[in-house]
Design a protein around this motif. Structure first.
Motif, short mmCIF file in Angstrom:
data_model
loop_
_atom_site.label_atom_id
_atom_site.label_comp_id
_atom_site.label_asym_id
_atom_site.label_seq_id
_atom_site.Cartn_x
_atom_site.Cartn_y
_atom_site.Cartn_z
N GLU A 39 0.83 -1.21 0.00
CA GLU A 39 0.00 0.00 0.00
C GLU A 39 0.86 1.26 0.00
O GLU A 39 0.36 2.36 -0.28
CB GLU A 39 -0.94 0.00 1.20
N VAL A 40 2.15 1.13 0.31
CA VAL A 40 3.06 2.28 0.22
C VAL A 40 3.10 2.80 -1.21
O VAL A 40 3.24 4.00 -1.45
CB VAL A 40 4.47 1.88 0.69
N LEU A 41 2.97 1.89 -2.17
CA LEU A 41 2.99 2.29 -3.58
C LEU A 41 1.60 2.65 -4.09
O LEU A 41 1.43 3.62 -4.82
CB LEU A 41 3.56 1.15 -4.44
N GLU A 42 0.61 1.85 -3.71
CA GLU A 42 -0.74 2.09 -4.22
C GLU A 42 -1.73 1.25 -3.43
O GLU A 42 -1.45 0.09 -3.09
CB GLU A 42 -0.81 1.74 -5.71
N ASP A 43 -2.88 1.83 -3.15
CA ASP A 43 -3.94 1.04 -2.53
C ASP A 43 -4.49 0.03 -3.52
O ASP A 43 -4.38 0.20 -4.74
CB ASP A 43 -5.08 1.97 -2.07
N ASP A 44 -5.10 -1.02 -3.00
CA ASP A 44 -5.79 -2.02 -3.83
C ASP A 44 -4.84 -2.73 -4.79
O ASP A 44 -5.15 -2.90 -5.98
CB ASP A 44 -6.95 -1.38 -4.61
N LEU A 45 -3.70 -3.14 -4.28
CA LEU A 45 -2.80 -4.00 -5.04
C LEU A 45 -2.62 -5.31 -4.28
O LEU A 45 -2.56 -5.32 -3.05
CB LEU A 45 -1.42 -3.36 -5.23
N LEU A 46 -2.52 -6.39 -5.02
CA LEU A 46 -2.24 -7.70 -4.42
C LEU A 46 -1.01 -8.28 -5.10
O LEU A 46 -1.02 -8.51 -6.33
CB LEU A 46 -3.43 -8.65 -4.61
N VAL A 47 0.06 -8.49 -4.36
CA VAL A 47 1.27 -9.09 -4.92
C VAL A 47 1.02 -10.58 -5.14
O VAL A 47 0.62 -11.29 -4.21
CB VAL A 47 2.48 -8.89 -3.99
N ILE A 48 1.25 -11.05 -6.38
CA ILE A 48 1.03 -12.47 -6.67
C ILE A 48 2.34 -13.20 -6.98
O ILE A 48 2.35 -14.43 -7.08
CB ILE A 48 0.04 -12.68 -7.83
N SER A 49 3.44 -12.45 -7.11
CA SER A 49 4.72 -13.12 -7.36
C SER A 49 5.88 -12.17 -7.09
O SER A 49 5.75 -10.95 -7.25
CB SER A 49 4.80 -13.61 -8.81
N GLU A 50 6.97 -12.76 -6.65
CA GLU A 50 8.22 -12.02 -6.45
C GLU A 50 9.30 -12.69 -7.26
O GLU A 50 9.39 -13.91 -7.32
CB GLU A 50 8.61 -12.01 -4.97
N GLU A 51 10.11 -11.88 -7.94
CA GLU A 51 11.16 -12.40 -8.82
C GLU A 51 10.56 -13.37 -9.85
O GLU A 51 11.10 -14.45 -10.11
CB GLU A 51 12.24 -13.10 -8.00
N TYR A 52 9.45 -12.94 -10.45
CA TYR A 52 8.77 -13.79 -11.44
C TYR A 52 9.62 -13.87 -12.71
O TYR A 52 10.03 -12.86 -13.26
CB TYR A 52 7.39 -13.23 -11.77
N GLY A 53 9.87 -15.09 -13.17
CA GLY A 53 10.71 -15.25 -14.35
C GLY A 53 10.33 -16.42 -15.22
O GLY A 53 11.20 -17.04 -15.82
N GLU A 54 9.02 -16.71 -15.31
CA GLU A 54 8.58 -17.83 -16.15
C GLU A 54 8.50 -17.42 -17.60
O GLU A 54 7.43 -17.39 -18.21
CB GLU A 54 7.22 -18.34 -15.65
N PHE A 55 9.65 -17.07 -18.17
CA PHE A 55 9.72 -16.65 -19.56
C PHE A 55 10.60 -17.61 -20.34
O PHE A 55 11.65 -18.03 -19.85
CB PHE A 55 10.30 -15.24 -19.69
N GLU A 56 10.20 -17.91 -21.56
CA GLU A 56 11.02 -18.76 -22.40
C GLU A 56 12.26 -17.99 -22.87
O GLU A 56 12.17 -16.83 -23.26
CB GLU A 56 10.22 -19.24 -23.62
N GLU A 57 13.39 -18.66 -22.81
CA GLU A 57 14.65 -18.13 -23.35
C GLU A 57 15.00 -16.77 -22.73
O GLU A 57 15.51 -15.88 -23.39
CB GLU A 57 14.58 -18.01 -24.87
N SER A 58 14.73 -16.60 -21.45
CA SER A 58 15.10 -15.36 -20.77
C SER A 58 15.39 -15.63 -19.31
O SER A 58 14.69 -16.42 -18.67
CB SER A 58 13.97 -14.31 -20.89
N ARG A 59 16.41 -14.97 -18.80
CA ARG A 59 16.75 -15.09 -17.38
C ARG A 59 16.28 -13.88 -16.59
O ARG A 59 16.59 -13.76 -15.41
CB ARG A 59 18.27 -15.26 -17.23
N ARG A 60 15.53 -13.00 -17.21
CA ARG A 60 15.07 -11.80 -16.54
C ARG A 60 13.97 -12.13 -15.55
O ARG A 60 13.19 -13.06 -15.76
CB ARG A 60 14.56 -10.78 -17.57
N ARG A 61 13.88 -11.32 -14.49
CA ARG A 61 12.89 -11.55 -13.45
C ARG A 61 12.23 -10.22 -13.05
O ARG A 61 12.91 -9.21 -12.91
CB ARG A 61 13.52 -12.21 -12.22
N ILE A 62 10.92 -10.27 -12.87
CA ILE A 62 10.16 -9.11 -12.43
C ILE A 62 10.30 -9.00 -10.92
O ILE A 62 10.07 -9.97 -10.20
CB ILE A 62 8.68 -9.25 -12.83
N ASP A 63 10.65 -7.82 -10.44
CA ASP A 63 10.81 -7.64 -8.99
C ASP A 63 9.56 -8.08 -8.25
O ASP A 63 9.59 -8.99 -7.41
CB ASP A 63 11.14 -6.18 -8.66
#
Length: 335
Positions: A39-63
């Motif tokens: 809620e520090v960033l925005e009200d009405d948000l639900l975090v569903i993943s941390e370091e999400y990286g289920e991408f083909e051919e990529s090692r990048r991860r979403i914070d």
């Protein structure tokens, strides 16, 4: 922005500090704290993943990957730097990578985030206030939240322009202050400015309406091609006009040298009608003016050729008339 502490009859400035100076790390500290206090960033948000990286051919991860109360996916990128680095480019890549995320994909990600301790689907349904999954309403838009100690002019300029292009990017500045031994974070949304956000949303919606109106006026006519008064092909679009005409003439044995040279020289659609692969320019490849990635569309004298597909509305009637004058057996009708 300056903060002050009231001390009797005076205002004492609270010293500004930096995440690096206080040894606060990006992932282990800032990301962890925001994850638990989104809620520090925005009200009405639900975090569903941390370091999400289920991408083909990529090692990048979403914070952090979140969902808002309107069922939009929200990509959250976090930096502790004073200029934001190149976070807007990173976040756009991530947004593109999750653009096709389904309800089931989101539930799988959320289940892993919760470590299967709770029912991921039930929690997400409760958050969205849905009785059952509404797959057609889920993740229709991807939002981006960038949070950093500060942002360079390059980033703010880029974000303002990208938002004008109908992206949805929010920039939140996290300033760190120190009062005695206590650390204080000030969260401030700088793009879009909170007082103008509703106006900008209205402008964006109006722009979408205008674009939708333009789309409705696009020419979606279809055509029928006849050879010797018999239907050869029907219901095709103008982009296939040249290809189907050339194919029909070839199959009916009407392409002699003179006929081929007539077609080869034609530029009714503003591009040369027939080209070999070597003749197609890089710019024509970039804008897909020819289907050059496939096999040649016509073979003449053992040479393969591709047919131009850049058929604007203004070019069609003239080309049809030229074909009719040159090849009496061929007739093209607008459906």
């Amino acid at each position: 922005m300056a903060l002050y502490h009231i001390e009797e009859n005076t205002l004492a400035p609270i010293k500004k500090t930096a995440f690096e100076q206080e040894a606060l790390r990006e992932r282990q500290d800032i990301q962890r704290l925001l994850k638990e206090n989104i809620e520090v960033l925005e009200d009405d948000l639900l975090v569903i993943s941390e370091e999400y990286g289920e991408f083909e051919e990529s090692r990048r991860r979403i914070d952090l990957l979140a969902v808002d109360s309107d069922a939009n996916l929200v990509v959250i990128e976090i930096k502790r730097t004073s200029d934001g680095g190149h976070m807007e480019l990173q976040a756009i890549r991530y947004a593109a990578m999750v653009a096709n995320m389904t309800w089931e994909n989101a539930i799988d990600a959320y289940d892993q985030y919760l470590e299967s301790i709770e029912d991921a689907e039930s929690k997400l349904l409760d958050f969205l206030k849905w009785d059952e999954p509404k797959r057609d309403e889920f993740a229709n838009r991807i939002r981006i939240i960038l949070t950093s100690a500060d942002f360079s002019k390059e980033i703010t300029t880029s974000v303002l322009w990208l938002n004008q292009m109908d992206l949805d990017i929010t920039c939140i500045r996290l300033e760190l202050f120190k009062l005695n031994d206590d650390l204080i974070i000030n969260s401030q949304q700088i793009i879009p400015l909170p007082e103008t956000e509703s106006y900008q949303i209205a402008v964006r919606e109006k722009r979408r309406e205008i674009q939708a109106a333009k789309e409705s006026y696009k020419d979606r006519s279809t055509y029928t091609l006849l050879m010797n008064n018999e239907v050869y092909e029907e219901g095709f679009k103008k982009s296939d006009l040249g290809y189907i005409a050339v194919t029909a003439l070839s199959e009916y044995g009407l392409l002699d040298q003179a006929g081929f040279e007539f077609l080869r020289a034609d530029k009714s659609c503003s591009f040369q009608l027939l080209k070999t692969l070597d003749e197609i320019t890089d710019n024509e490849k970039k804008y897909s003016k020819y289907r050059y990635k496939k096999q040649p569309e016509i073979i003449f004298n053992n040479e393969g050729y591709f047919v131009a597909r850049n058929w604007g509305v203004l070019y069609v009637d003239g080309f049809i008339e030229k074909l009719a004058n040159q090849f009496k057996a061929l007739q093209i009708l607008k459906d």
